[in-house]
Design an enzyme around this catalytic site. Structure first.
Site, PDB file in Angstrom:
ATOM      1  N   LYS A 134      -6.030   3.512  -3.783  1.00 61.03           N
ATOM      2  CA  LYS A 134      -6.781   3.441  -2.566  1.00 61.03           C
ATOM      3  C   LYS A 134      -7.846   2.172  -2.313  1.00 61.03           C
ATOM      4  O   LYS A 134      -8.601   2.107  -3.207  1.00 61.03           O
ATOM      5  CB  LYS A 134      -7.413   4.618  -2.290  1.00 61.03           C
ATOM      6  CG  LYS A 134      -8.325   4.801  -1.173  1.00 61.03           C
ATOM      7  CD  LYS A 134      -7.670   5.407   0.267  1.00 61.03           C
ATOM      8  CE  LYS A 134      -8.309   5.077   1.453  1.00 61.03           C
ATOM      9  NZ  LYS A 134      -7.343   4.693   2.612  1.00 61.03           N
ATOM     10  N   ILE A 161      -6.919   5.266   9.465  1.00 60.70           N
ATOM     11  CA  ILE A 161      -7.879   6.015   8.399  1.00 60.70           C
ATOM     12  C   ILE A 161      -9.147   5.116   8.328  1.00 60.70           C
ATOM     13  O   ILE A 161     -10.207   5.927   8.313  1.00 60.70           O
ATOM     14  CB  ILE A 161      -7.308   5.958   6.993  1.00 60.70           C
ATOM     15  CG1 ILE A 161      -5.784   6.405   7.014  1.00 60.70           C
ATOM     16  CG2 ILE A 161      -8.116   6.880   6.020  1.00 60.70           C
ATOM     17  CD1 ILE A 161      -5.706   7.881   7.390  1.00 60.70           C
ATOM     18  N   GLY A 162      -9.204   3.930   8.551  1.00 66.09           N
ATOM     19  CA  GLY A 162     -10.593   3.028   8.642  1.00 66.09           C
ATOM     20  C   GLY A 162     -11.161   3.147   7.195  1.00 66.09           C
ATOM     21  O   GLY A 162     -12.328   3.001   6.871  1.00 66.09           O
ATOM     22  N   CYS A 200      -6.606  -5.045   6.861  1.00 65.11           N
ATOM     23  CA  CYS A 200      -6.630  -3.788   7.534  1.00 65.11           C
ATOM     24  C   CYS A 200      -6.946  -3.661   8.969  1.00 65.11           C
ATOM     25  O   CYS A 200      -7.841  -4.544   9.288  1.00 65.11           O
ATOM     26  CB  CYS A 200      -7.731  -2.935   6.891  1.00 65.11           C
ATOM     27  SG  CYS A 200      -7.716  -1.211   7.583  1.00 65.11           S
ATOM     28  N   THR A 260       4.582   4.399   2.498  1.00 65.06           N
ATOM     29  CA  THR A 260       4.545   5.736   3.338  1.00 65.06           C
ATOM     30  C   THR A 260       5.714   6.760   2.652  1.00 65.06           C
ATOM     31  O   THR A 260       5.374   7.936   2.841  1.00 65.06           O
ATOM     32  CB  THR A 260       5.110   5.523   5.022  1.00 65.06           C
ATOM     33  OG1 THR A 260       4.189   4.624   5.287  1.00 65.06           O
ATOM     34  CG2 THR A 260       5.206   6.506   5.781  1.00 65.06           C
TER      35      THR A 260
END
Lengths: 307, 269
Positions: free
Chosen positions: A48, A74-75, A133, A269
């Site tokens: 992550k 998600i940020g 992002c 994913t």
């Protein structure tokens, strides 16, 4: 006649036993899926995205499903680099695959600071810089859409580490090759193509966006043709290895990326739907090579026939 | 870390039991032996299909004969609509059991079980277990929009619990909401304070949780969240924590789906 094909590849100095890597943000902090299989079987694990300080992330709903796709905002919720190194990394001791940290900074200084901290940690094999992002207000994609800024961030990280540096690019630009060339010149040893594609979805009953953040990043099979095209384009324009990702669900998808020239691939994913997806892709590639009598996976990489 | 597994199982039955409401059963001795009330399963009706892409979470509704699991679900979208079309012997991929499950009552602590609509799904399993392993006094408030959506009434009566029914239109039981019953109940003099277990629509849970906190009652709510994986990978199913000093958000799949009422910031719910 049974023989085991050589699946190992070299990504800018990082030698991995097979080209299958987990994508940041879809494999937790590295050991969430150990009840299902041993991640040591994978080429590498990207955990992550980590920032200097913990980030709480965006208010929910953070995800919405679209046809063949997953929209997320998600940020960059994460526990921060310090907590990862001190609290989570020790629990990955049994995992024999190289650990790659994806890093994110609010400014160039923060990227440099995180790189410095990672430099001291032997267990971390490489750094993937997130300049792509779409779900954070400052930094993130803003760094990845301007070639000069992208180069500066890359340069600062490269300066502060001896580990291989991979830069993860955003597809949300007019010409991805300009950014790719800029980060290559700045010293990146590899490039990941691509992060999510900006998108949105609307609930017609409430007339509200399905994500509180309004916009999000689209991933999953819906974006695979776009990702494949972008990899194809970047491969033709840089000399450093390209890691392909975007909607890879099975070994067949992985082969498509390898054929257009990706040195390795990331599974994102798919992990969320099939916890064994990455492992099954390793097995699928092995079986494919055996079936096709391919002794070395490098024979496949970039072997796309266009004439 | 919880023990969890992925299995492809064959559907034993999948039938409509009320308006847009189905009951699905399959056998898995391993899942049944691990499952606790309040835990859930991530299910895909056809992993080869890419639309719908994601698994969907379903709470474990009932366990029978030690190896049969049941899920109660409402047809709300494409995923559940496709699921409802599956027949006996069709395969589904199941991951579970996931999440924390309900904390059981203390000795001699009565239980107040409050279910709104599909909220009965995990609470039926809880009630089954409470009834079997603990000889508790169980009171249940169960509400549906109308009598058309009302399901499982006979099965609940068979459990021999103190059941009060409500419908919003008054077509069955008392006209109103389960939260109206809570008001009356809390208005009485309570000698033995109950522990509340609640599952249902968010406005209902908010009302129950806020009342329980005010009345200093132990209260556990089972929450739903938009969830991609159910495994703690995506951090999609965030819910705002009441106490900002620790975690700003909890994740329904890992920290829940059952939360003690005071853990959640109900103002933003």
């Amino acid at each position: 006649m049974a023989f085991l094909p050589d699946l190992s590849v070299d990504i800018g100095g990082l030698k991995i036993k097979n080209p299958v890597i987990t994508a940041s943000g879809t494999f937790g902090y590295g050991n969430e899926l150990t009840p299902f299989y041993d991640p040591s079987l994978l080429g590498a694990i990207i955990v992550k995205g980590l920032s200097l300080k913990p980030i709480p992330g965006n208010p929910p709903p953070r995800i919405a499903e679209t046809p063949c796709g997953l929209l997320n905002a998600i940020g960059l919720a994460n526990i921060g680099i310090k907590a990862f190194i001190e609290e989570r990394l020790p629990s990955l001791v049994k995992i024999k695959a190289p650990i790659i940290t994806n890093i994110y900074g609010h400014n160039i200084k923060e990227y440099a600071e995180i790189a410095k901290r990672i430099e001291k940690v032997d267990r971390i094999a490489a750094i993937e810089i997130n300049i792509s992002c779409p779900n954070v207000e400052e930094g993130g994609m803003a760094f990845g859409t301007d070639p000069d800024t992208a180069a500066k961030v890359t340069n600062q990280v490269v300066k502060n580490t001896t580990k291989p540096v991979i830069v993860k690019l955003t597809p949300n630009v007019t010409d991805i090759t300009i950014i790719a060339k800029a980060v290559e010149s700045a010293g990146a040893q590899a490039i990941s193509v691509t992060n999510t594609i900006m998108g949105m979805a609307v609930d017609v009953t409430t007339r509200r966006p399905k994500l509180t953040n309004i916009i999000g990043g689209l991933s999953g099979p819906a974006i695979k043709p776009i990702a494949l095209y972008l990899v194809h384009k970047v491969v033709a324009n840089v000399r450093i290895p390209v890691i392909g990702l975007g909607g890879i669900m099975d070994y067949h998808d992985a082969l498509e990326f390898l054929l257009v020239g990706a040195r390795a691939i990331q599974v994102g994913t798919a992990n969320l739907i099939n916890p064994k997806a990455a492992m099954e892709i390793v097995n699928g590639l092995t079986d494919f090579c055996m079936r096709e009598k391919i002794g070395n996976i490098n024979e496949i990489i970039g072997s796309l026939k266009t004439k | 870390m919880n023990k969890m597994l992925e299995e492809v199982v064959s559907i034993e039955f999948n039938r409509q039991i009320g308006k847009d409401t189905c009951l699905l059963g399959f056998r898995s001795a391993s899942l049944a032996s691990l499952a606790k009330p309040g835990q859930f399963l991530m299910i895909h009706s056809g992993r080869e299909t890419k639309d719908p892409l994601l698994r969907r979470p379903f709470s474990i509704h009932r366990i029978q004969d030690r190896n049969k699991l049941m899920m109660l679900y409402r047809i709300v979208g494409k995923g559940t609509s496709l699921l409802s079309a599956l027949k006996e012997n069709d395969p589904i991929s199941v991951i579970g059991p996931l999440g924390n499950g309900f904390a059981l009552p203390r000795p001699n602590e009565p239980s107040l079980v409050m279910a709104g609509g599909m909220g009965i799904a995990p609470l039926f399993f809880l009630t089954q277990v409470l009834k079997r392993v603990q000889k508790h006094k169980i009171k249940m408030f169960l509400g549906f929009p109308t009598s058309q959506e009302a399901v499982l009434i006979d099965q609940l009566k068979d459990l021999n619990i103190d059941l009060s029914l409500t419908t919003e239109d008054g077509s069955l039981g008392i006209k109103g909401l389960v939260t109206d019953l809570l008001d009356q109940y809390l208005g009485q003099e309570l000698t033995n304070k109950p522990v509340i277990y609640a599952c249902g629509p968010t406005p209902m849970l908010k009302k129950i949780a806020q009342k329980a906190i005010k009345s200093r009652l132990r209260c556990y709510v089972s929450l739903e969240g938009y969830m991609a994986c159910g495994l703690g990978l995506c951090q999609g199913c965030a819910v705002k924590a009441a106490n900002n000093k620790g975690k700003p958000y909890y994740y329904v799949c890992q920290d829940g789906p059952v939360f003690s009422a005071e853990m959640i910031d109900w103002e933003v719910m």
